[in-house]
Design a protein around this motif. Structure first.
Motif, PDB file in Angstrom:
ATOM      1  N   ILE A 115     -27.266  -1.094 -14.700  1.00 23.50           N
ATOM      2  CA  ILE A 115     -25.979  -0.675 -14.497  1.00 23.50           C
ATOM      3  C   ILE A 115     -25.156  -1.833 -13.994  1.00 23.50           C
ATOM      4  CG2 ILE A 115     -24.569   0.638 -12.775  1.00 23.50           C
ATOM      5  CD1 ILE A 115     -26.893   2.747 -12.987  1.00 23.50           C
ATOM      6  N   ILE A 116     -25.607  -2.662 -13.057  1.00 28.18           N
ATOM      7  CA  ILE A 116     -24.998  -3.728 -12.450  1.00 28.18           C
ATOM      8  C   ILE A 116     -24.881  -4.858 -13.482  1.00 28.18           C
ATOM      9  CG2 ILE A 116     -25.195  -5.616 -10.461  1.00 28.18           C
ATOM     10  CD1 ILE A 116     -26.582  -3.310  -8.919  1.00 28.18           C
ATOM     11  N   GLY A 117     -25.914  -5.032 -14.165  1.00 26.89           N
ATOM     12  CA  GLY A 117     -25.900  -6.367 -15.222  1.00 26.89           C
ATOM     13  C   GLY A 117     -24.921  -6.174 -16.357  1.00 26.89           C
ATOM     14  N   ALA A 118     -24.853  -4.580 -16.655  1.00 24.99           N
ATOM     15  CA  ALA A 118     -23.547  -4.323 -17.889  1.00 24.99           C
ATOM     16  C   ALA A 118     -22.487  -4.509 -17.063  1.00 24.99           C
ATOM     17  CB  ALA A 118     -24.173  -2.991 -18.213  1.00 24.99           C
ATOM     18  N   LEU A 119     -22.195  -4.260 -15.918  1.00 29.64           N
ATOM     19  CA  LEU A 119     -20.770  -4.473 -15.125  1.00 29.64           C
ATOM     20  C   LEU A 119     -20.457  -5.976 -15.186  1.00 29.64           C
ATOM     21  CD1 LEU A 119     -18.306  -3.280 -13.620  1.00 29.64           C
ATOM     22  CD2 LEU A 119     -19.454  -3.643 -11.593  1.00 29.64           C
ATOM     23  N   VAL A 120     -21.485  -6.697 -14.810  1.00 29.64           N
ATOM     24  CA  VAL A 120     -21.105  -8.140 -14.858  1.00 29.64           C
ATOM     25  C   VAL A 120     -20.599  -8.736 -16.018  1.00 29.64           C
ATOM     26  CG1 VAL A 120     -21.879 -10.317 -14.178  1.00 29.64           C
ATOM     27  CG2 VAL A 120     -22.444  -8.411 -12.769  1.00 29.64           C
ATOM     28  N   VAL A 121     -21.451  -8.538 -16.981  1.00 33.87           N
ATOM     29  CA  VAL A 121     -21.020  -9.124 -18.256  1.00 33.87           C
ATOM     30  C   VAL A 121     -19.916  -8.638 -18.932  1.00 33.87           C
ATOM     31  CG1 VAL A 121     -21.900  -9.038 -20.947  1.00 33.87           C
ATOM     32  CG2 VAL A 121     -23.533  -9.208 -19.158  1.00 33.87           C
ATOM     33  N   VAL A 122     -19.568  -7.209 -18.781  1.00 32.28           N
ATOM     34  CA  VAL A 122     -18.398  -6.585 -19.283  1.00 32.28           C
ATOM     35  C   VAL A 122     -17.145  -7.227 -18.253  1.00 32.28           C
ATOM     36  CG1 VAL A 122     -16.897  -4.210 -19.129  1.00 32.28           C
ATOM     37  CG2 VAL A 122     -19.458  -4.420 -20.105  1.00 32.28           C
ATOM     38  N   THR A 123     -17.343  -7.296 -17.289  1.00 28.93           N
ATOM     39  CA  THR A 123     -16.017  -7.994 -16.667  1.00 28.93           C
ATOM     40  C   THR A 123     -15.517  -9.083 -17.043  1.00 28.93           C
ATOM     41  OG1 THR A 123     -16.679  -6.479 -14.676  1.00 28.93           O
ATOM     42  CG2 THR A 123     -15.136  -8.046 -14.130  1.00 28.93           C
ATOM     43  N   VAL A 124     -16.380 -10.039 -17.025  1.00 27.66           N
ATOM     44  CA  VAL A 124     -16.336 -11.326 -17.638  1.00 27.66           C
ATOM     45  C   VAL A 124     -15.750 -11.680 -18.899  1.00 27.66           C
ATOM     46  CG1 VAL A 124     -17.477 -13.746 -17.983  1.00 27.66           C
ATOM     47  CG2 VAL A 124     -18.077 -12.404 -15.993  1.00 27.66           C
ATOM     48  N   VAL A 125     -16.435 -10.707 -19.578  1.00 27.37           N
ATOM     49  CA  VAL A 125     -15.680 -10.751 -21.211  1.00 27.37           C
ATOM     50  C   VAL A 125     -14.204 -10.226 -21.320  1.00 27.37           C
ATOM     51  CG1 VAL A 125     -16.139  -9.909 -23.390  1.00 27.37           C
ATOM     52  CG2 VAL A 125     -17.994 -10.728 -22.104  1.00 27.37           C
ATOM     53  N   TYR A 126     -14.001  -9.114 -20.420  1.00 25.22           N
ATOM     54  CA  TYR A 126     -12.531  -8.655 -20.371  1.00 25.22           C
ATOM     55  C   TYR A 126     -11.789  -9.439 -19.797  1.00 25.22           C
ATOM     56  CZ  TYR A 126     -13.922  -3.548 -21.466  1.00 25.22           C
ATOM     57  OH  TYR A 126     -14.261  -2.316 -21.865  1.00 25.22           O
ATOM     58  N   LEU A 127     -11.845 -10.075 -18.983  1.00 20.25           N
ATOM     59  CA  LEU A 127     -11.065 -10.986 -17.912  1.00 20.25           C
ATOM     60  C   LEU A 127     -10.572 -12.131 -18.965  1.00 20.25           C
ATOM     61  CD1 LEU A 127     -12.002 -10.963 -14.296  1.00 20.25           C
ATOM     62  CD2 LEU A 127     -10.108  -9.784 -15.433  1.00 20.25           C
ATOM     63  N   LEU A 128     -11.766 -12.820 -19.751  1.00 21.27           N
ATOM     64  CA  LEU A 128     -11.576 -13.835 -20.424  1.00 21.27           C
ATOM     65  C   LEU A 128     -10.799 -13.542 -21.844  1.00 21.27           C
ATOM     66  CD1 LEU A 128     -15.090 -15.710 -20.806  1.00 21.27           C
ATOM     67  CD2 LEU A 128     -13.053 -16.680 -19.847  1.00 21.27           C
ATOM     68  N   VAL A 129     -10.874 -12.230 -22.367  1.00 16.62           N
ATOM     69  CA  VAL A 129     -10.205 -11.748 -23.624  1.00 16.62           C
ATOM     70  C   VAL A 129      -8.663 -11.535 -23.269  1.00 16.62           C
ATOM     71  CG1 VAL A 129      -9.805 -10.176 -25.332  1.00 16.62           C
ATOM     72  CG2 VAL A 129     -12.062 -11.080 -24.678  1.00 16.62           C
ATOM     73  N   ALA A 130      -8.295 -10.788 -21.943  1.00 17.27           N
ATOM     74  CA  ALA A 130      -7.189 -10.460 -21.506  1.00 17.27           C
ATOM     75  C   ALA A 130      -6.523 -11.765 -21.424  1.00 17.27           C
ATOM     76  CB  ALA A 130      -7.289  -9.774 -20.516  1.00 17.27           C
ATOM     77  N   LEU A 131      -7.061 -12.782 -20.573  1.00 20.37           N
ATOM     78  CA  LEU A 131      -6.162 -13.942 -20.420  1.00 20.37           C
ATOM     79  C   LEU A 131      -5.937 -14.810 -21.407  1.00 20.37           C
ATOM     80  CD1 LEU A 131      -5.010 -15.797 -18.078  1.00 20.37           C
ATOM     81  CD2 LEU A 131      -7.276 -16.993 -17.927  1.00 20.37           C
ATOM     82  N   ALA A 132      -6.826 -14.942 -22.466  1.00 16.90           N
ATOM     83  CA  ALA A 132      -6.529 -15.444 -23.708  1.00 16.90           C
ATOM     84  C   ALA A 132      -5.305 -14.864 -24.493  1.00 16.90           C
ATOM     85  CB  ALA A 132      -7.836 -15.703 -24.655  1.00 16.90           C
ATOM     86  N   ALA A 133      -5.432 -13.673 -24.326  1.00 16.78           N
ATOM     87  CA  ALA A 133      -4.508 -12.959 -25.305  1.00 16.78           C
ATOM     88  C   ALA A 133      -3.068 -13.056 -24.854  1.00 16.78           C
ATOM     89  CB  ALA A 133      -4.759 -11.287 -25.346  1.00 16.78           C
ATOM     90  N   VAL A 134      -2.809 -12.784 -23.713  1.00 15.56           N
ATOM     91  CA  VAL A 134      -1.548 -13.137 -22.995  1.00 15.56           C
ATOM     92  C   VAL A 134      -0.941 -14.539 -22.759  1.00 15.56           C
ATOM     93  CG1 VAL A 134      -1.525 -10.740 -21.713  1.00 15.56           C
ATOM     94  CG2 VAL A 134      -2.213 -12.911 -20.537  1.00 15.56           C
ATOM     95  N   GLY A 135      -1.935 -15.217 -22.976  1.00 17.04           N
ATOM     96  CA  GLY A 135      -1.459 -16.700 -22.931  1.00 17.04           C
ATOM     97  C   GLY A 135      -1.139 -17.335 -24.116  1.00 17.04           C
ATOM     98  N   ALA A 136      -1.770 -16.737 -25.397  1.00 13.03           N
ATOM     99  CA  ALA A 136      -1.488 -16.913 -26.792  1.00 13.03           C
ATOM    100  C   ALA A 136      -0.387 -16.117 -27.467  1.00 13.03           C
ATOM    101  CB  ALA A 136      -2.777 -16.822 -27.721  1.00 13.03           C
ATOM    102  N   GLN A 137       0.110 -15.082 -26.990  1.00 13.53           N
ATOM    103  CA  GLN A 137       1.047 -14.266 -27.368  1.00 13.53           C
ATOM    104  C   GLN A 137       2.196 -13.618 -26.751  1.00 13.53           C
ATOM    105  OE1 GLN A 137       0.661 -11.397 -30.901  1.00 13.53           O
ATOM    106  NE2 GLN A 137       0.582  -9.984 -29.218  1.00 13.53           N
ATOM    107  N   ALA A 138       3.362 -13.738 -26.613  1.00 14.76           N
ATOM    108  CA  ALA A 138       4.259 -13.261 -25.850  1.00 14.76           C
ATOM    109  C   ALA A 138       4.183 -11.755 -25.508  1.00 14.76           C
ATOM    110  CB  ALA A 138       5.849 -13.607 -26.405  1.00 14.76           C
TER     111      ALA A 138
END
Length: 474
Positions: free
Chosen positions: A265-288
């Motif tokens: 449970i804890i391991g899955a949450l850590v991996v998921v959170t890191v990936v989500y934040l990276l993708v969200a930041l990359a997406a809003v930075g690359a497109q208006a």
């Protein structure tokens, strides 16, 4: 002997010892699931149920609400999920059975609360499976268009109300997942683990390319609708953290569950959170931010714009088609195990707890789930599905956090493989954050959820109350 009062019937609790005993007893037709899943496969189940449920397509609905501050929405949702994950870890290690928060509520808060939670979970998993299936059809269309220049007609790839007649690809996906689940839990877990690796690699591929076009100007204005927009987006995207609950539904099919469940449970949450934040930041930075609204297969479109070529978008669309399959697979798996536990307790008909002699899986229950999810996926628009999933998830998460407090007070000596740090502050904060996100959901979601609970009440009064396994003294 006088008949038990209505109050004693509604709040009768199932002993933890009886729950654990049931995992090793049953007849030839049903009652026993095989313990074949290890910590790696279980963690992959959590990641598989989570990554893809939201990030592949939720940006098109969340960014218009929060703007670039959608990154903060993911942080808010992740904090809520983190508090709840710790609560799940304690209860899962204490009550290592199928049924997730339904079973935890039955042991701590009583039958009627458990029944309501069970119905919330049924809604959560069914609607989540359907929502992901709808998103899968969008990426399938994108992939077909990029590779062979063909698109499935709108009439056959969108639900009524979204510009079509039936979402046929979504129904096909649900059918394929059901066939795999019928084969067996360990086979499904192995297939999911492979798809999870592909999924994470594809999303990291997106992050690397999108960051090459990062433009700080796209982050302004950062939060056009203020904290209200951030909260609304966080409430909508919270359904993407459903994977935490999916891990605990496998409680009866995991080796050494008291140690394996908390780690997964804890391991899955850590991996998921890191990936989500990276993708969200990359997406809003690359497109208006204004370009996200109504955008189908949004991440693939961003890659195509950034690279000035179609091949990165093809890679992402192909990865999404493969990996979103795993989300539907795991959420359907979770729902069959919730229904298995409820059926064994007499809350719903025995159909759902009958296990096939050869595969040791609830085949009939899986088929029933596939039919229900297929109808939702084929005929209900995506927006309604996302918010309904968030409502069911948040209610279930709240009950789990309350359950930790109750079980600590009523049965402090139970063996626990994991204890929530910072008790009782963490469970209280978990409940508070969940209620805050529930408050941010739109009125139509509240109305639909209320209707669902009315149906639950009717079924409880007419069936579950008199068929409960606890209706007579044990």
């Amino acid at each position: 002997m006088s008949a038990p009062s209505v109050r004693s019937q509604l709040f009768r609790r199932k002993p933890v010892s009886a729950m654990v005993e049931e995992t090793g007893a049953g007849d030839a037709d049903g009652g026993v699931l095989a313990r074949r899943i290890g910590v790696g496969q279980l963690m992959a189940l959590g990641i598989g149920a989570t990554i893809g449920t939201g990030i592949f397509f939720v940006m098109s609905t969340a960014v218009p609400e929060a703007g670039p501050a959608v990154v903060l929405s993911f942080v808010l949702a992740a904090i809520t999920a983190g508090f709840t994950a710790l609560c799940y870890a304690e209860l899962a290690s204490t009550i290592p059975v199928a049924g997730s928060s339904y079973s935890y509520a039955y042991a701590t808060l009583g039958e009627v609360v458990a029944y309501v939670v069970g119905w919330c979970l049924v809604l959560e998993y069914a609607v989540s499976s359907a929502a992901v299936s709808v998103g899968w059809s969008e990426y399938l269309n994108e992939l077909l268009d990029d590779v062979i220049g063909v698109r499935i007609p709108d009439a056959l790839s969108f639900a009524p109300g979204a510009g079509g007649v039936v979402n046929l690809p979504a129904i096909v996906l649900v059918t394929l997942c059901a066939l795999l689940l019928v084969r067996g839990a360990s086979e499904s877990a192995r297939a999911n683990a492979v798809m999870v690796v592909l999924k994470v690699c594809v999303l990291l591929f997106f992050v690397v390319i999108a960051f090459t076009a990062f433009d700080a100007g796209n982050l302004s204005p950062f939060a056009p609708l203020g904290i209200a927009g951030v909260s609304a987006a966080a409430s909508s995207i919270f359904f993407s953290f459903i994977g935490l609950d999916a891990v605990s539904t496998a409680g009866e099919e995991v080796r050494d569950p008291r140690r394996t469940l908390p780690r997964a449970i804890i391991g899955a949450l850590v991996v998921v959170t890191v990936v989500y934040l990276l993708v969200a930041l990359a997406a809003v930075g690359a497109q208006a931010a204004g370009a996200f609204e109504g955008q189908e297969a949004g991440l693939a479109v961003i890659l195509e714009d950034v690279a000035g070529s179609r091949w990165p978008a093809v890679v992402l669309a192909a990865g999404a088609v493969i990996s979103i399959f795993s989300v539907t697979l795991v959420t359907m798996y979770g729902q069959t195990r919730i229904l298995f536990a409820m059926s064994r307790d007499g809350m719903i008909p025995s159909l759902f707890s009958r296990v096939d002699r050869r595969t040791l899986t609830p085949v009939r229950g899986t088929i029933a789930v596939a039919l229900f999810v297929g109808v939702l996926a084929g005929f209900v628009p995506l927006d309604f599905l996302i918010d309904l999933t968030s409502m069911g998830t948040l209610v279930a998460f709240s009950v789990v956090s309350v359950g930790v407090i109750v079980l600590r007070r009523t049965q402090p000596d139970l063996p626990r493989g994991f204890r929530v740090p910072g008790y009782p502050v963490v469970p209280v904060l978990s409940v508070a954050f969940c209620l805050y996100l529930i408050y941010g959901l739109p009125g139509v979601t509240w109305a639909l959820f209320a209707g669902w609970l009315v149906i639950a009440a009717v079924v409880y009064v007419t069936y579950a109350r008199t068929h409960s396994a606890l209706r007579a003294p044990r």
